[in-house]
Design an enzyme around this catalytic site. Structure first.
Site, PDB file in Angstrom:
ATOM      1  N   ASN A 265       0.995  -1.275   0.054  1.00  0.00           N
ATOM      2  CA  ASN A 265      -0.084   0.099   0.009  1.00  0.00           C
ATOM      3  C   ASN A 265       1.126   1.364   0.078  1.00  0.00           C
ATOM      4  OD1 ASN A 265      -1.933   1.912   0.546  1.00  0.00           O
ATOM      5  ND2 ASN A 265      -2.600   1.453   2.515  1.00  0.00           N
ATOM      6  N   PHE A 266       0.933   1.766  -1.072  1.00  0.00           N
ATOM      7  CA  PHE A 266       1.800   3.035  -1.347  1.00  0.00           C
ATOM      8  C   PHE A 266       1.197   4.235  -0.528  1.00  0.00           C
ATOM      9  CE2 PHE A 266       4.336   2.089  -5.442  1.00  0.00           C
ATOM     10  CZ  PHE A 266       4.969   0.981  -4.780  1.00  0.00           C
ATOM     11  N   LYS A 267      -0.025   4.232  -0.216  1.00  0.00           N
ATOM     12  CA  LYS A 267      -0.485   5.381   0.344  1.00  0.00           C
ATOM     13  C   LYS A 267      -0.039   6.657  -0.428  1.00  0.00           C
ATOM     14  CE  LYS A 267       0.137   3.278   4.974  1.00  0.00           C
ATOM     15  NZ  LYS A 267      -0.047   3.154   6.282  1.00  0.00           N
TER      16      LYS A 267
ATOM     17  N   HIS B 271     -10.053   0.774   4.857  1.00  0.00           N
ATOM     18  CA  HIS B 271      -8.710   0.858   5.504  1.00  0.00           C
ATOM     19  C   HIS B 271      -8.835   1.859   6.583  1.00  0.00           C
ATOM     20  CE1 HIS B 271      -4.504   2.241   5.980  1.00  0.00           C
ATOM     21  NE2 HIS B 271      -4.152   1.133   5.418  1.00  0.00           N
TER      22      HIS B 271
ATOM     23  N   GLU C 269      -6.962   4.006   7.876  1.00  0.00           N
ATOM     24  CA  GLU C 269      -6.731   5.699   7.568  1.00  0.00           C
ATOM     25  C   GLU C 269      -8.017   6.491   6.974  1.00  0.00           C
ATOM     26  OE1 GLU C 269      -2.955   5.248   5.396  1.00  0.00           O
ATOM     27  OE2 GLU C 269      -2.237   4.709   7.474  1.00  0.00           O
TER      28      GLU C 269
ATOM     29  N   GLU D 222      -5.726  -5.522  10.606  1.00  0.00           N
ATOM     30  CA  GLU D 222      -4.742  -4.221  10.988  1.00  0.00           C
ATOM     31  C   GLU D 222      -5.055  -3.362  11.904  1.00  0.00           C
ATOM     32  OE1 GLU D 222      -2.824  -3.193   6.845  1.00  0.00           O
ATOM     33  OE2 GLU D 222      -4.416  -2.234   6.982  1.00  0.00           O
TER      34      GLU D 222
ATOM     35  N   GLY E 297       1.731   2.302  10.408  1.00  0.00           N
ATOM     36  CA  GLY E 297       2.493   3.402  10.467  1.00  0.00           C
ATOM     37  C   GLY E 297       3.290   3.718  11.640  1.00  0.00           C
TER      38      GLY E 297
ATOM     39  N   SER F  81       2.891  -2.280  10.504  1.00  0.00           N
ATOM     40  CA  SER F  81       4.311  -2.315  10.689  1.00  0.00           C
ATOM     41  C   SER F  81       4.859  -3.718  10.339  1.00  0.00           C
ATOM     42  CB  SER F  81       4.882  -1.875  12.059  1.00  0.00           C
ATOM     43  OG  SER F  81       4.087  -0.591  12.098  1.00  0.00           O
TER      44      SER F  81
HETATM   45  C1  PEP Z   1      -1.107  -0.198   5.633  1.00  0.00           C
HETATM   46  O1  PEP Z   1      -1.303   0.838   5.314  1.00  0.00           O
HETATM   47  O2  PEP Z   1      -2.168  -1.007   5.380  1.00  0.00           O
HETATM   48  C2  PEP Z   1      -0.138  -0.606   6.637  1.00  0.00           C
HETATM   49  C3  PEP Z   1      -0.045  -1.733   7.299  1.00  0.00           C
HETATM   50  O3  PEP Z   1       0.921   0.338   6.950  1.00  0.00           O
HETATM   51  P1  PEP Z   1       2.252   0.106   7.733  1.00  0.00           P
HETATM   52  O4  PEP Z   1       2.888  -1.274   6.936  1.00  0.00           O
HETATM   53  O5  PEP Z   1       3.184   1.323   7.441  1.00  0.00           O
HETATM   54  O6  PEP Z   1       1.852   0.079   9.213  1.00  0.00           O
END
Ligand code: PEP
Length: 233
Positions: free
Chosen positions: A6-8, A88, A90, A157, A163, A193
């Protein structure tokens, strides 16, 4: 295994193109049979010369119309995108998406045959109350979601692990995925993470069918290293 990046709000059109070219070379060279999915920012969609699956980080539940700042089915179809992230954390917690909106998106994109990576996860204060509270919170995130949809993938998640550099422990992930598995037949991913240093122990968890990676996927070497580790399992 499913390994999704996931590049966000990271990478440009140019850097995404370079990333995909290098990744494509790496996957061919090492004969990787894991399913690799990249979720680039919308501005980087292109008809890349690769079999790597591209997904949408988000889209609105319309074919097209007047929804300023959003993209719909027509824009995804142009690039052959048939995979989408829905729910997600976010989008839930920063962009304010409600379960009602999320379920509308789920209905629309499932009706259109998309593969859906449906994200769920509890905030820190819920995790601190113990596993019963966590599961109660997570099951509510399935309100009006068809858990029997045949192109569903669920990504667990924990919000506090996304993050932040904090990863849920193997015991926490194992327990949560086992309880999800009681009701959910779809593949289960873990996200939060995930990085080179911990992907091995996460992918060896019994009910873990892959990972959704944010930060550690943005750099091609780190992403390829994680795929290499997955190949050894
Ligand atoms: C995500 O955005 O789905 C995610 C798991 O981010 P990160 O790996 O940075 O925690």
């Amino acid at each position: 295994m499913i390994i999704a990046a996931n590049f966000k709000t990271n990478h440009t059109r140019k850097s995404t193109k370079e990333f995909i070219k290098e990744l494509d070379y790496f996957l061919r060279l090492h004969d990787i049979d894991d399913t690799v999915v990249i979720f680039p920012p919308n501005t980087a969609y292109d008809n890349f010369d690769t079999d790597i699956k591209l997904g949408a980080q988000n889209a609105y539940h319309v074919e097209k119309g007047s929804f300023t700042g959003e993209i719909g089915l027509e824009q995804l179809n142009e690039f052959g995108i048939k995979t989408i992230l829905i729910g997600h954390s976010e989008r839930r917690h920063i962009l304010g998406e409600t379960q009602e909106l999320i379920s509308k998106k789920f209905k629309f994109f499932s009706k259109n045959g998309f593969e859906i990576i449906y994200c769920i996860g509890e905030p820190k204060e819920i995790r601190e109350q113990g596993i019963e509270a966590v599961m109660e919170y997570l099951w509510k995130q399935f309100d009006n979601i068809d858990i029997n949809y045949d192109r569903l993938i669920v990504a667990y998640e924990p919000v506090w692990a996304i993050g932040t550099g904090l990863t849920a422990t193997v015991t926490q992930i194992d327990e949560t995925l086992n309880l999800l598995r009681d009701r959910i037949k779809a593949p289960l991913l873990y996200g939060g993470s995930v990085k080179v240093a911990n992907i091995k122990e996460i992918l060896t968890i019994r009910n873990c069918n892959g990972v959704l990676v944010g930060t550690a996927s943005w750099e091609i070497k780190s992403f390829c290293d994680m795929i290499s580790i997955s190949k050894t399992l």
